[in-house]
Design an enzyme around this catalytic site. Structure first.
Site, short mmCIF file in Angstrom:
data_model
loop_
_atom_site.label_atom_id
_atom_site.label_comp_id
_atom_site.label_asym_id
_atom_site.label_seq_id
_atom_site.Cartn_x
_atom_site.Cartn_y
_atom_site.Cartn_z
N ASP A 1 0.81 -1.22 0.00
CA ASP A 1 0.00 0.00 0.00
C ASP A 1 0.85 1.27 0.00
O ASP A 1 0.67 2.15 0.86
CB ASP A 1 -0.94 0.02 1.21
CG ASP A 1 -1.77 -1.24 1.33
OD1 ASP A 1 -2.24 -1.73 0.29
OD2 ASP A 1 -1.95 -1.73 2.46
N GLU B 1 -11.60 0.60 -3.47
CA GLU B 1 -10.85 1.08 -2.30
C GLU B 1 -9.60 1.83 -2.76
O GLU B 1 -9.38 2.02 -3.96
CB GLU B 1 -10.46 -0.10 -1.40
CG GLU B 1 -9.64 -1.16 -2.12
CD GLU B 1 -9.45 -2.43 -1.30
OE1 GLU B 1 -10.08 -2.56 -0.23
OE2 GLU B 1 -8.68 -3.30 -1.74
#
Length: 535
Positions: free
Chosen positions: A39, A207
């Site tokens: 991420d 997301e």
């Protein structure tokens, strides 16, 4: 520090001073941050680049990296490095600090983040990305996960986030929204605007949103499909910050899901764009290197070039995929000092690349005369509490790790040694106890003693060698006399999707415990060696 090591350091420094400048390579290799670095989020300030990753329940949390060229990265600090900032006690390894976003505005760095299971959405600030970072400012009215920040030209700060849909129109439907963030009141204000549900009417797990303003227009980059094989990045466009947003015609703008299960790089997604001072666009994103259908290193950070054709971001034009190597960014080549293979623990603090698991609530180690001394405590790594463990990331499919342990006990419940760790349910431990060395395997929560040998000397050298999926442990009274213990084990024990092995990645390090009993014992580790190895 030994005289020989002093001499080596002096000679090394002289070589650096007299050696000609390193010739800048034309290409770079992916991943740019190997091992557990999921991420990624990135920002640029002048000609400096800063990157942050998820860290879940590792402490310190939210590692912050610096680079001048987008290829060579140096760990400069952690945004969560004080026990009173956040507590991860009781959290499974797959929870904790999810996808962060790092941004810079008006002299201040911001990280906005979700602590799943420990308060949810918050932001922190710092005048320098190395820290210190502030205590969390909790956004209690912000739903969901994966927040991001963007400042518009008028100075308005917009919070972009993810929320669920009830009832969902299709399985795992998610909603991307934005709302103004009032930094004075430290809360979301005004109307909440739905920006997209994803690029198609079956888009799952929308997301990881990031909102940009490019040439006066708004670009929303999100991820879809979940963080496994079907991961993808999609682009959405609007003339207004609050929408409506239109999906790009070529969506997904980047994915590897169409390349098949055997393609060596999988799960590409969760990207963040940055424009260099020279006008180029690049994107950092997560991906997985697959080894015989398994992922043993977790999600890593990759880099790809982006060019805009109209308003469409095109990733690695001509190939449309993340490459193992390609022409590097048009930036001055700026190497950073390599992390030494052998850590001698001679500083007054642990190196930045060493971690423990979950937030420590008491001092559990000391650094004395070139030795790290671990306290034996009641806590065990099988539990969801902090235990006496220290480790660093595993970064290679083939590596060797060694340590020298000094430890003796008269109590059967006291143990210390080497750990190869993924979660509280998935790990290997090679531990010295009262009169033996014991190799343990825990797989999907089932802990087994797989080998035991008699051993009485006070000191022991412990080693693990990993060659792809093969794991071999050994021990000895010297490095020249190592003996194998047990049979060949498997890295599948630490691979993704095995039991609760999700989201995070593996660490290699040292561990000590008294297994639920009170203890005053100490285990001393003289050094720790880790290096890629051609086994």
């Amino acid at each position: 520090m030994s005289t020989s090591r002093n001499l080596v350091l002096v000679v090394g420094l002289l070589l650096v001073l007299v050696a000609p400048a390193q010739e800048a390579p034309a290409t770079f290799s992916n991943p740019i941050l190997p091992g557990y670095h999921p991420d990624p989020s990135i920002c640029r300030v002048g000609d400096d680049y800063y990157l942050v990753n998820s860290s879940f329940v590792w402490f310190p949390g939210l590692p912050v990296y610096h680079s001048k060229d987008l290829v060579n990265w140096k760990l400069i600090g952690h945004a969560i490095d004080r026990s009173d900032q956040l507590s991860f006690e009781g959290l499974p390894d797959m929870l904790g600090l999810f996808a962060p976003t790092i941004r810079y505005h008006d002299g201040l760095f911001y990280i906005v983040n979700t602590c799943v299971g420990c308060g949810m959405n918050f932001y922190i600030t710092a005048t320098h990305p190395a820290g210190p970072w502030s205590d969390p400012v909790w956004l209690t009215d912000a739903p969901g996960i994966d927040p991001s920040l963007m400042w518009d030209d008028d100075g308005t700060c917009y919070y972009t986030g993810v929320a669920g849909v009830e009832p969902p129109a299709w399985p795992n439907q998610g909603m991307i929204f934005n709302q103004k963030l009032d930094l004075t009141q430290q809360k979301l204000v005004g109307e909440r605007h739905i920006l997209t549900y994803g690029h198609a009417n079956n888009a799952s797990y929308s997301e990881g949103p990031h909102l940009y303003k490019v040439d006066g227009k708004y670009l929303l980059l999100i991820s879809e499909g979940g963080t496994e094989m079907y991961h993808a990045m999609t682009a959405h466009h609007s003339d207004s910050v609050n929408g409506p947003y239109q999906a790009d015609y070529i969506n997904p703008v980047l994915t590897h899901r169409h390349l098949g299960q055997e393609y060596p790089i999988q799960a590409i997604g969760h990207g963040d764009l940055v424009q260099t001072q020279n006008g180029e666009w690049w994107c950092v994103m997560l991906g997985k290197r697959v080894l015989s259908s398994y992922t043993t290193l977790g999600r890593e950070t990759f880099l790809a070039k982006v060019s805009f054709e109209g308003r469409t971001p095109v990733f690695n034009a001509g190939t449309g995929k993340v490459q193992t190597g390609q022409k590097r960014p048009d930036l001055p080549w700026t190497p950073v000092e390599n992390v030494p293979d052998k850590e001698e623990f001679e500083a007054d603090q642990l190196p930045l690349n060493w971690y423990t698991n979950r937030t420590p609530c008491e001092l559990f180690y000391t650094l004395e005369a070139g030795t790290v001394k671990l306290k034996l405590r009641r806590e065990v790594m099988d539990s969801l509490t902090h235990s006496s463990v220290l480790f660093r990331r595993v970064e290679h499919h083939r590596f060797k790790a060694q340590t020298k342990l000094a430890f003796s006990t008269r109590h059967a419940d006291e143990q210390a040694g080497l750990t190869l760790y993924r979660t509280n349910e998935n790990y290997y431990n090679l531990l010295k106890e009262k009169d033996a060395l014991v190799l343990y395997r825990s797989f999907k929560g089932k802990k087994q003693e797989v080998a035991r040998v008699a051993y009485r000397p006070h000191e022991v050298y412990l080693q693990v060698e990993v060659k792809d999926l093969e794991v071999r442990f050994s021990y000895g009274e010297s490095l020249c006399e190592l003996k194998g213990i047990g049979e060949v084990e498997s890295m599948v024990v630490l691979a993704d999707l095995q039991g609760n092995a999700l989201f995070n990645g593996p660490g290699i390090g040292i561990y000590a415990t008294s297994n639920g009993k009170a203890s005053e014992s100490i285990a001393g580790f003289d050094w720790f060696y880790y290096s890629a190895a051609d086994l």
